[in-house]
Design an enzyme around this catalytic site. Structure first.
Site, PDB file in Angstrom:
ATOM      1  N   HIS A  72       0.820  -1.212   0.000  1.00 34.32           N
ATOM      2  CA  HIS A  72       0.000   0.000   0.000  1.00 34.32           C
ATOM      3  C   HIS A  72       0.853   1.262   0.000  1.00 34.32           C
ATOM      4  O   HIS A  72       0.389   2.316  -0.430  1.00 34.32           O
ATOM      5  CB  HIS A  72      -0.948  -0.015   1.195  1.00 34.32           C
ATOM      6  CG  HIS A  72      -2.131  -0.906   0.996  1.00 34.32           C
ATOM      7  ND1 HIS A  72      -3.368  -0.648   1.540  1.00 34.32           N
ATOM      8  CD2 HIS A  72      -2.279  -2.056   0.282  1.00 34.32           C
ATOM      9  CE1 HIS A  72      -4.222  -1.605   1.177  1.00 34.32           C
ATOM     10  NE2 HIS A  72      -3.571  -2.469   0.421  1.00 34.32           N
ATOM     11  N   ASP A  73       2.080   1.151   0.464  1.00 33.85           N
ATOM     12  CA  ASP A  73       3.002   2.286   0.373  1.00 33.85           C
ATOM     13  C   ASP A  73       3.442   2.497  -1.071  1.00 33.85           C
ATOM     14  O   ASP A  73       3.379   3.610  -1.606  1.00 33.85           O
ATOM     15  CB  ASP A  73       4.223   2.035   1.264  1.00 33.85           C
ATOM     16  CG  ASP A  73       5.209   3.191   1.243  1.00 33.85           C
ATOM     17  OD1 ASP A  73       4.761   4.354   1.195  1.00 33.85           O
ATOM     18  OD2 ASP A  73       6.425   2.938   1.288  1.00 33.85           O
ATOM     19  N   GLY A  78       4.909   5.760  -5.096  1.00 34.04           N
ATOM     20  CA  GLY A  78       6.108   4.946  -4.965  1.00 34.04           C
ATOM     21  C   GLY A  78       6.381   4.559  -3.520  1.00 34.04           C
ATOM     22  O   GLY A  78       5.688   4.967  -2.598  1.00 34.04           O
ATOM     23  N   ASP A  80       7.819   5.240  -0.606  1.00 32.69           N
ATOM     24  CA  ASP A  80       8.451   6.389   0.048  1.00 32.69           C
ATOM     25  C   ASP A  80       8.072   6.526   1.516  1.00 32.69           C
ATOM     26  O   ASP A  80       8.325   7.562   2.129  1.00 32.69           O
ATOM     27  CB  ASP A  80       8.096   7.677  -0.691  1.00 32.69           C
ATOM     28  CG  ASP A  80       6.586   7.922  -0.750  1.00 32.69           C
ATOM     29  OD1 ASP A  80       5.828   7.096  -0.193  1.00 32.69           O
ATOM     30  OD2 ASP A  80       6.169   8.928  -1.348  1.00 32.69           O
ATOM     31  N   HIS A 200      -1.792 -12.632  -0.729  1.00 36.59           N
ATOM     32  CA  HIS A 200      -2.965 -13.052   0.040  1.00 36.59           C
ATOM     33  C   HIS A 200      -2.919 -14.538   0.380  1.00 36.59           C
ATOM     34  O   HIS A 200      -3.931 -15.115   0.764  1.00 36.59           O
ATOM     35  CB  HIS A 200      -4.245 -12.740  -0.734  1.00 36.59           C
ATOM     36  CG  HIS A 200      -4.579 -11.287  -0.777  1.00 36.59           C
ATOM     37  ND1 HIS A 200      -5.534 -10.756  -1.624  1.00 36.59           N
ATOM     38  CD2 HIS A 200      -4.075 -10.230  -0.075  1.00 36.59           C
ATOM     39  CE1 HIS A 200      -5.598  -9.446  -1.445  1.00 36.59           C
ATOM     40  NE2 HIS A 200      -4.725  -9.107  -0.513  1.00 36.59           N
ATOM     41  N   ASP A 260       2.977 -19.651   0.832  1.00 36.89           N
ATOM     42  CA  ASP A 260       3.145 -20.743  -0.116  1.00 36.89           C
ATOM     43  C   ASP A 260       2.264 -20.486  -1.333  1.00 36.89           C
ATOM     44  O   ASP A 260       1.761 -19.380  -1.520  1.00 36.89           O
ATOM     45  CB  ASP A 260       2.818 -22.093   0.548  1.00 36.89           C
ATOM     46  CG  ASP A 260       1.420 -22.119   1.172  1.00 36.89           C
ATOM     47  OD1 ASP A 260       0.560 -21.299   0.752  1.00 36.89           O
ATOM     48  OD2 ASP A 260       1.175 -22.943   2.076  1.00 36.89           O
TER      49      ASP A 260
END
Length: 353
Positions: A72-73, A78, A80, A200, A260
């Site tokens: 999510h960053d 970008g 940051d 996920h 996995d």
């Protein structure tokens, strides 16, 4: 702190004097490299890893949560560390964005991690790089691949709430919407989308994000027809219609804390938890993603290789490098007196070249 006019003048003199060096430094730093801290902070990866290991003893979810923070960053201006900033009078935090509010977690762990890194290597490692390393270590500690991440990012001077609301993929996205979301940040390969969605394979999600799938998909009054009927009944038991909307459900009921390839096995069996996951295999537009789902389901190493490549591509989205941004001392706030901090950063950066 109050700066006199002579103090301010001296500061600007330093900046002007360093002008050519700054330009050279900025150009030299444009390329991220795994060896960026080999001399200046050689133990940073071990420090990050130890912090996560300690946290995993009491919070098995933290590895997945840290990986999600990194994702999510990177999708917002970008990688940051803008997602780590708290509210100020100048900007609103990305933590309030739809994709983060009441779901993004792990910030206290990042605080402890940063404090440990600062004790070992003051004013050296950016929050952006630290979060990148933490995401990699989280994957490895959960049983996933190990790799050295490219480093050399710096931290943003602000957060971007509106951009977060615009850029972060939503759990109800269709496949065309997912592709557009990834393409918007430069991740235009089908393997980027399918491999990164494999994050996920561990972690949890809240019932509120799947209730429509279970009871009223697209306002039909019926469940999502792509859901495996047995899995549907299991999920309805975990998420009753009038139950706790914040209750947590494992993304992968098979191996919920292990990184996995079972996520892809689940998709083949129509057991993807959120709509945007199952879209990769069940959408009419999935002709280019279905073969990848099958390949990753059939081969763990095939998935791991694709995941590492996609993570590195995501980590290289418009990186803030060189003399841009700063190295935050506290990941939650922009450095106070940032002009002087930036001058010191520039001097340190140039002297290390």
């Amino acid at each position: 702190m109050h700066f006199s006019s002579s103090s301010t003048s001296s500061t600007w003199t330093i900046l002007i004097t360093l002008g050519c060096l700054m330009l050279h430094a900025s150009l030299s730093a444009a390329q991220l490299t795994p060896t960026f801290y080999d001399r200046s902070c050689p133990n940073v990866t071990n420090i990050v890893r130890e912090t996560i290991v300690n946290e995993l003893r009491s919070d098995p979810r933290i590895a997945a949560s840290i990986l999600r923070l990194h994702f999510h960053d990177c999708f917002v201006n970008g990688c940051d560390a803008s997602i780590l900033l708290d509210n100020t009078t100048s900007f609103r935090t990305e933590k309030d964005a739809f994709g983060n509010a009441n779901s993004a977690r792990g910030f206290p762990v990042i605080d402890r991690m940063k404090a440990a890194v600062e004790r070992a290597c003051p004013r050296t490692v950016s929050c952006a790089d630290m979060l990148t390393i933490a995401a990699q270590q989280s994957v490895t500690l959960a049983g996933g691949p190990s790799w050295r991440v490219p480093l050399g990012r710096r931290d943003s001077l602000q957060a971007f709430l509106e951009l977060a609301n615009a850029n972060l993929p939503a759990p109800f996205f269709t496949l065309p919407q997912l592709k557009a979301s990834f393409r918007n940040v430069g991740l235009d390969r089908p393997s980027d989308l399918v491999a990164l969605s494999g994050g996920h394979t561990f972690g949890k999600n809240q019932c509120q994000f799947i209730l429509d799938r279970l009871y009223n998909f697209s306002n039909t009054g019926l469940p999502d027809p792509t859901l495996n009927t047995t899995y549907l009944q299991t999920l309805r038991g975990l998420c009753p219609l009038n139950g706790n909307r914040s209750a947590l459900v494992d993304f992968d009921l098979r191996t919920p804390t292990v990184f996995d390839n079972k996520y892809y096995v689940n998709l083949k069996e129509r057991k993807g938890l959120i709509q945007s996951d199952q879209e990769l295999f069940s959408s009419p537009n999935a002709t280019d993603t279905i073969p990848l789902v099958r390949a990753y389901a059939d081969g763990t190493q095939t998935f791991f290789n694709a995941f590492v490549e996609a993570m590195n591509r995501m980590g290289n989205i418009t990186p803030t490098t060189g003399t841009q941004g700063q190295i935050r001392l506290n990941c939650r706030v922009v450095n106070s007196n940032s002009l002087l901090h930036d001058v010191v950063d520039i001097v340190d950066f140039v002297s290390s070249m």
